[in-house]
Design an enzyme around this catalytic site. Structure first.
Site, mmCIF file in Angstrom:
data_model
loop_
_atom_site.group_PDB
_atom_site.id
_atom_site.type_symbol
_atom_site.label_atom_id
_atom_site.label_comp_id
_atom_site.label_asym_id
_atom_site.label_seq_id
_atom_site.Cartn_x
_atom_site.Cartn_y
_atom_site.Cartn_z
ATOM 1 N N THR A 1 35.867 69.132 46.567
ATOM 2 C CA THR A 1 34.812 68.122 46.461
ATOM 3 C C THR A 1 33.986 68.049 47.729
ATOM 4 O OG1 THR A 1 36.036 66.835 44.850
ATOM 5 C CG2 THR A 1 34.458 65.620 46.171
ATOM 6 N N THR B 1 40.993 67.929 47.454
ATOM 7 C CA THR B 1 42.073 66.963 47.689
ATOM 8 C C THR B 1 43.243 67.122 46.723
ATOM 9 O OG1 THR B 1 41.015 65.314 46.257
ATOM 10 C CG2 THR B 1 40.498 65.201 48.619
ATOM 11 N N ASP B 2 42.988 67.720 45.539
ATOM 12 C CA ASP B 2 44.005 67.670 44.482
ATOM 13 C C ASP B 2 45.311 68.365 44.856
ATOM 14 O OD1 ASP B 2 42.310 66.201 42.914
ATOM 15 O OD2 ASP B 2 41.706 67.850 41.620
HETATM 16 N N1 ASP Z 1 39.122 68.496 42.068
HETATM 17 C C1 ASP Z 1 38.728 68.428 43.466
HETATM 18 C C2 ASP Z 1 39.516 69.497 44.218
HETATM 19 O O1 ASP Z 1 40.672 69.281 44.456
HETATM 20 C C3 ASP Z 1 38.993 67.080 43.998
HETATM 21 C C4 ASP Z 1 38.658 66.871 45.452
HETATM 22 O O2 ASP Z 1 38.454 67.786 46.220
HETATM 23 O O3 ASP Z 1 38.616 65.677 45.845
HETATM 24 O O4 ASP Z 1 38.996 70.525 44.529
#
Ligand code: ASP
Length: 340
Positions: free
Chosen positions: A24, A104-105
């Site tokens: 993200t 973040t995932d």
């Molecule tokens: N789906 C995204 C990822 O993990 C979520 C994020 O980065 O906050 O790449």
């Protein structure tokens, strides 16, 4: 791609490699108010750096685009590529530290993997964002600046892999994502953050106790033993465990209830799996605390291993590395979990 910025202006600044993998932090939506319907990993590393001019007074940056993935799709071959690239960079006298931008995932899984397989005491810092680069009040730029600040800080050396997020500095071993939407999305349950970073200042308030990086027996390689995760819950059947064993899985981590307790049907299936040589690790779905050996299940009798304070996803990372390193049998594997 390899961009060195501001090298002649501040020759004494730390040289930090920023490795972008997507997420993200590199996401873009159709409009600035959209923070949930966006595409992750579409903004290039040069653009991420360009919106943070203050970076040039913190470090000399060498930027590389390693991947452009949504980290929900993180896969082991990319882990191998990333860890090998970090080890190559850190072996060079030209690089003082590494920052990885990530989604973040699965950030906590990648961070722990690197914590166990990076062979250097130079700083490695992961960061990410909850809001895409196109959002009002995007959190990525400040997180990136803070991550580079932490990577350039002398006190970060020898602390293992760190996560700089929302002004806090976490150990890769402890950190977990705890919110689906909040900007303060990462916590280290039970133990708390290692320290903080704000306005260019870094302070560590505790240090990492368990061995990591140079002090582990793990090396990154191309082979990843098949290890999967199952969950225990009301009414669960043994179907998933039996299917995994039939598919030739080398290890199973169970996200148990409470203190790693397991529904009787699944516990029997896992005991059967263990008796066939499958490594079975008990963790918990609770989200904080630890799983006591011979607490909620008779590990000695059933041939199970306790994950201690590792959540199921990190326990899987450790089990894969341990099996790849030739670890076998519940006694030897329990020692690995008690150590790392
Ligand atoms: N789906 C995204 C990822 O993990 C979520 C994020 O980065 O906050 O790449």
């Amino acid at each position: 791609m390899n961009t060195i910025t501001s090298s002649s202006v501040f020759p004494s600044l730390s040289r930090i490699a920023v490795l972008a993998t997507g997420g993200t932090i590199a996401g873009a939506a159709a409009d600035a108010t959209n923070t949930s319907g966006y595409q992750a990993g579409v903004v290039g590393v040069d653009q991420l750096l360009a919106v943070v001019p203050a970076l040039s007074s913190v470090a000399r940056i060498a930027a590389e685009q390693i991947a452009s993935v949504d980290s929900k799709d993180m896969a082991m071959p990319l882990w191998t590529t990333l860890a090998q690239r970090i080890n190559t960079l850190l072996a060079s006298d030209e690089i003082d530290g590494v920052v990885v931008t990530h989604g973040t995932d699965t950030l906590e899984e990648t961070a722990y993997l690197l914590h166990l397989t990076v062979k250097s005491d130079k700083p490695v810092v992961l960061t990410a964002a909850m809001r895409p680069a196109s959002a009002l009040s995007a959190d990525g730029p400040l997180n990136l600046l803070n991550a580079v600040t932490v990577a350039a800080h002398a006190g970060s050396r020898g602390q293992g892999v760190l996560v700089a997020f929302n002004n806090r500095i976490h150990s890769a071993r402890d950190v977990v994502k705890t919110s689906t939407y909040a900007v303060d999305a990462f916590q280290s349950p039970e133990v708390g953050a290692l320290g903080w970073v704000q306005d260019g200042r870094v302070e560590f308030q505790r240090s990492v106790v368990r061995p990591h990086t140079l002090a582990t027996e793990f090396v990154i390689g191309p082979n990843w033993p098949l290890v999967e995760i199952v969950t225990s819950y009301a009414g669960v059947s043994r179907l998933a465990v039996d299917a995994l064993v039939g598919a030739g899985v080398r290890g199973i981590v169970v996200a148990g209830t409470g203190n790693g307790s397991i529904h009787a049907s699944v516990q029997q299936a896992l005991a059967d799996a263990a008796s066939q040589g499958v490594a079975v690790v008990r963790s918990s779905r609770v989200g904080s605390g630890h799983v006591m050996r011979n607490g909620a299940a008779a590990d000695d009798a059933l041939g199970f291993i306790s994950a201690g304070s590792l959540n199921p996803y990190k326990a899987r990372v450790l089990l894969m590395l341990a099996l790849a390193a030739g670890g076998a049998g519940p006694v030897a594997l329990q020692k690995v979990f008690d150590t790392y």
